[in-house]
Design a protein around this motif. Sequence first.
Motif, PDB file in Angstrom:
ATOM      1  N   GLU A  54       0.757  -1.063  -0.003  1.00 34.46           N
ATOM      2  CA  GLU A  54      -0.047  -0.167   0.016  1.00 34.46           C
ATOM      3  C   GLU A  54       1.129   1.335   0.091  1.00 34.46           C
ATOM      4  O   GLU A  54       0.647   2.205  -0.821  1.00 34.46           O
ATOM      5  CB  GLU A  54      -0.915  -0.046   1.104  1.00 34.46           C
ATOM      6  CG  GLU A  54      -1.998   1.119   1.272  1.00 34.46           C
ATOM      7  CD  GLU A  54      -2.989   1.154   2.375  1.00 34.46           C
ATOM      8  OE1 GLU A  54      -3.032  -0.162   3.117  1.00 34.46           O
ATOM      9  OE2 GLU A  54      -3.789   1.881   2.360  1.00 34.46           O
ATOM     10  N   LEU A  57       2.650   1.777  -3.260  1.00 33.86           N
ATOM     11  CA  LEU A  57       1.728   2.405  -4.285  1.00 33.86           C
ATOM     12  C   LEU A  57       1.290   3.948  -4.148  1.00 33.86           C
ATOM     13  O   LEU A  57       1.507   4.614  -5.084  1.00 33.86           O
ATOM     14  CB  LEU A  57       0.288   1.454  -4.351  1.00 33.86           C
ATOM     15  CG  LEU A  57      -0.867   1.965  -5.094  1.00 33.86           C
ATOM     16  CD1 LEU A  57      -0.300   1.288  -6.729  1.00 33.86           C
ATOM     17  CD2 LEU A  57      -2.052   1.153  -4.874  1.00 33.86           C
ATOM     18  N   HIS A  58       1.106   4.119  -2.881  1.00 33.65           N
ATOM     19  CA  HIS A  58       0.831   5.664  -2.720  1.00 33.65           C
ATOM     20  C   HIS A  58       1.911   6.524  -3.017  1.00 33.65           C
ATOM     21  O   HIS A  58       1.841   7.692  -3.347  1.00 33.65           O
ATOM     22  CB  HIS A  58       0.198   5.650  -1.252  1.00 33.65           C
ATOM     23  CG  HIS A  58      -0.931   5.266  -1.168  1.00 33.65           C
ATOM     24  ND1 HIS A  58      -1.744   4.730  -0.115  1.00 33.65           N
ATOM     25  CD2 HIS A  58      -2.219   4.901  -1.998  1.00 33.65           C
ATOM     26  CE1 HIS A  58      -2.860   4.207  -0.202  1.00 33.65           C
ATOM     27  NE2 HIS A  58      -2.989   4.376  -1.678  1.00 33.65           N
ATOM     28  N   GLY A  61       4.132   4.720  -6.750  1.00 36.83           N
ATOM     29  CA  GLY A  61       3.318   4.382  -7.965  1.00 36.83           C
ATOM     30  C   GLY A  61       3.302   2.943  -8.441  1.00 36.83           C
ATOM     31  O   GLY A  61       4.084   1.997  -7.690  1.00 36.83           O
ATOM     32  N   GLU A  62       2.558   2.690  -9.325  1.00 29.67           N
ATOM     33  CA  GLU A  62       2.298   1.399  -9.597  1.00 29.67           C
ATOM     34  C   GLU A  62       3.526   0.493 -10.306  1.00 29.67           C
ATOM     35  O   GLU A  62       3.851  -0.639 -10.039  1.00 29.67           O
ATOM     36  CB  GLU A  62       1.266   1.200 -10.815  1.00 29.67           C
ATOM     37  CG  GLU A  62      -0.177   1.003 -10.215  1.00 29.67           C
ATOM     38  CD  GLU A  62      -1.266   1.029 -11.375  1.00 29.67           C
ATOM     39  OE1 GLU A  62      -1.064  -0.095 -12.301  1.00 29.67           O
ATOM     40  OE2 GLU A  62      -2.242   1.450 -11.189  1.00 29.67           O
ATOM     41  N   LEU A  65       5.411  -0.575  -7.627  1.00 32.23           N
ATOM     42  CA  LEU A  65       4.594  -1.659  -6.887  1.00 32.23           C
ATOM     43  C   LEU A  65       5.089  -2.977  -7.513  1.00 32.23           C
ATOM     44  O   LEU A  65       5.179  -4.038  -7.078  1.00 32.23           O
ATOM     45  CB  LEU A  65       3.298  -1.373  -6.765  1.00 32.23           C
ATOM     46  CG  LEU A  65       2.566  -2.520  -6.014  1.00 32.23           C
ATOM     47  CD1 LEU A  65       3.017  -2.761  -4.538  1.00 32.23           C
ATOM     48  CD2 LEU A  65       0.910  -2.014  -6.157  1.00 32.23           C
ATOM     49  N   ALA A  66       5.037  -2.774  -9.172  1.00 30.57           N
ATOM     50  CA  ALA A  66       4.880  -4.109  -9.772  1.00 30.57           C
ATOM     51  C   ALA A  66       6.503  -4.711  -9.487  1.00 30.57           C
ATOM     52  O   ALA A  66       6.638  -6.060  -9.397  1.00 30.57           O
ATOM     53  CB  ALA A  66       5.111  -3.684 -11.482  1.00 30.57           C
ATOM     54  N   ARG A  84      -7.759  -4.519  -7.566  1.00 34.86           N
ATOM     55  CA  ARG A  84      -8.925  -3.641  -7.275  1.00 34.86           C
ATOM     56  C   ARG A  84     -10.309  -4.248  -6.944  1.00 34.86           C
ATOM     57  O   ARG A  84     -10.452  -5.286  -7.688  1.00 34.86           O
ATOM     58  CB  ARG A  84      -9.072  -2.374  -8.274  1.00 34.86           C
ATOM     59  CG  ARG A  84      -7.793  -1.542  -8.159  1.00 34.86           C
ATOM     60  CD  ARG A  84      -8.115  -0.217  -9.156  1.00 34.86           C
ATOM     61  NE  ARG A  84      -6.792   0.324  -9.376  1.00 34.86           N
ATOM     62  CZ  ARG A  84      -6.034   1.062  -8.691  1.00 34.86           C
ATOM     63  NH1 ARG A  84      -6.629   1.043  -7.231  1.00 34.86           N
ATOM     64  NH2 ARG A  84      -5.051   1.525  -8.887  1.00 34.86           N
ATOM     65  N   SER A 132      -8.628  -1.631  -2.838  1.00 41.88           N
ATOM     66  CA  SER A 132      -7.444  -2.381  -3.420  1.00 41.88           C
ATOM     67  C   SER A 132      -7.099  -3.457  -2.225  1.00 41.88           C
ATOM     68  O   SER A 132      -7.275  -3.298  -1.178  1.00 41.88           O
ATOM     69  CB  SER A 132      -6.095  -1.619  -3.751  1.00 41.88           C
ATOM     70  OG  SER A 132      -6.447  -0.358  -4.306  1.00 41.88           O
TER      71      SER A 132
END
Length: 471
Positions: A54, A57-58, A61-62, A65-66, A84, A132
């Motif tokens: 989390e 992500l915040h 970014g994605e 996270l990936a 999501r 999410s």
Amino acid sequence: MKNTLFWRLCAFIALGTVLLFWALSWLTNHTETSMSYIAPEHQQQLLKYGKQAEDILHREGEAALASWLQALQQKEHTWAAVVRTNITPFAGSTIENQYLERFQMGRSVEWKIHLYFEDNPTMEIPFSDATSHFLIRLPQRMRPGEFLMYAKVILQIALPLILLSILSFVLYQHVMSPLRKLENATKAFSEGKLDVRVAPYLPERNDELARLAATFDHMAERISKLIYNQRQLLADLSHELRTPLTRIDMAVDFVEQNINPKQALERLRYEAATMRNLVEDTLTLAWLNNESPRLNTDDFDLVELLDVICEDARFEYPDRLLTTVLPANAGITQSSQTALGQALENIIRNALRYTPKGSEVKVSLTERGSGYILVVRDQGPGVPQSMLSDIFKPFFRVDKARAADTSLDRTASPSGFGLGLALAHRQIAAVGGSIKALNYFSKKDGNNQSSPQGLEINVELPRSCPSNGSF
Ligand SMILES: Nc1ncnc2c1ncn2[C@@H]1O[C@H](COP(=O)(O)OP(=O)(O)OP(=O)(O)O)[C@@H](O)[C@H]1O
Ligand SMILES: [Mg+2]
């Protein structure tokens, strides 16, 4: 008391087995359940992964996270993802908020894991905005129930084996401890310890084994009494034989030295006959003692038998008065004329022997209930009160000095071997009757027991001798 051991064993085995199964099944369930949860430190680790996902992500970014997810999957050798929530009802359906809030894609980390499923479950850690979710297939290293197999082996095989062994041991001890005591007692008894008994060692028991112990004790009591009686009889017999043997020696000396040989030979014959009677009487007594037989082959008239005995006695003791009060007849069946004849003859002869010359002996027979009462009352010295039951013991004589009398004239002498009443007691018992002696006091003396007027022998006889019980 009956079959107590049976019921005790039944209750013990049935209850014990039910309790054992119940305890095992409870323990298995309990252990399995407690082993089905993810360990707290692993739960924390999974929650931390969710929080990390989390945060990344915040903040980053994605893409970040990936790559974090990629690294995590490699590190934990598992699958991880972030999805999501996108529940879109259709066909006019609506979903209440409370269901949307609780909607879960994977399992919460606190939930129980099904240990029997081979595939690891997917765990879900929702993000704080609840839109999410971080998903991760439970890493193998965090899978609970690692020791389930061992626990099962212990609970389903080892524990029942141990508990059943303890149960068997307790049962074995319960049954075997009295048997062991019985075995030791039997061994000691067979080695000659005749006073050994088992019941005092089993005071708290009242079951079949206690009955077995009581039967053993009863048998030991009887056998030890028999052996003691036999020993005593043998010792008394050898003692009694000494006097006639000494006399025989003396008579042989007289014959050898030609001193009054005729009288010496007469003495020899007499002593030989005495010894034969003594041995025969002792053997009969030993047989009656050992076998406790029932003598019940004859039917006869007791009055006729008494007439014959009294006639002979009058002939033998002409200087005493023998009076009889008898009914016309007194039939007896299933008895023994010989045994009863000998017994009554002995009693009547005793009475005549101990009654002074010119005095009276009274024999009376009356019917009572299902039998007869015979009373023989004399006018002799009676028997000291404390010895009234002793006179029925073998070789017992009130005045042993009399027995040492060396006179050849046995009819004139009150001496005897002390076997007559002992034999009479057992012969009368063998035809189902009983005998007792009591001192007779004249009315004016009342209960003054110091001066009995004579001895009274009471004999109770059944009309028919009851047979012995059988197995
Ligand atoms: N009528 C009686 N009066 C007094 N004493 C008696 C009488 N009958 C028996 N006794 C006492 O009891 C003892 C035992 O009697 P029992 O008949 O057994 O033996 P015994 O007469 O002495 O000898 P046996 O009968 O063997 O010849 C006698 O020695 C005697 O002391
Ligand atoms: Mg006698």
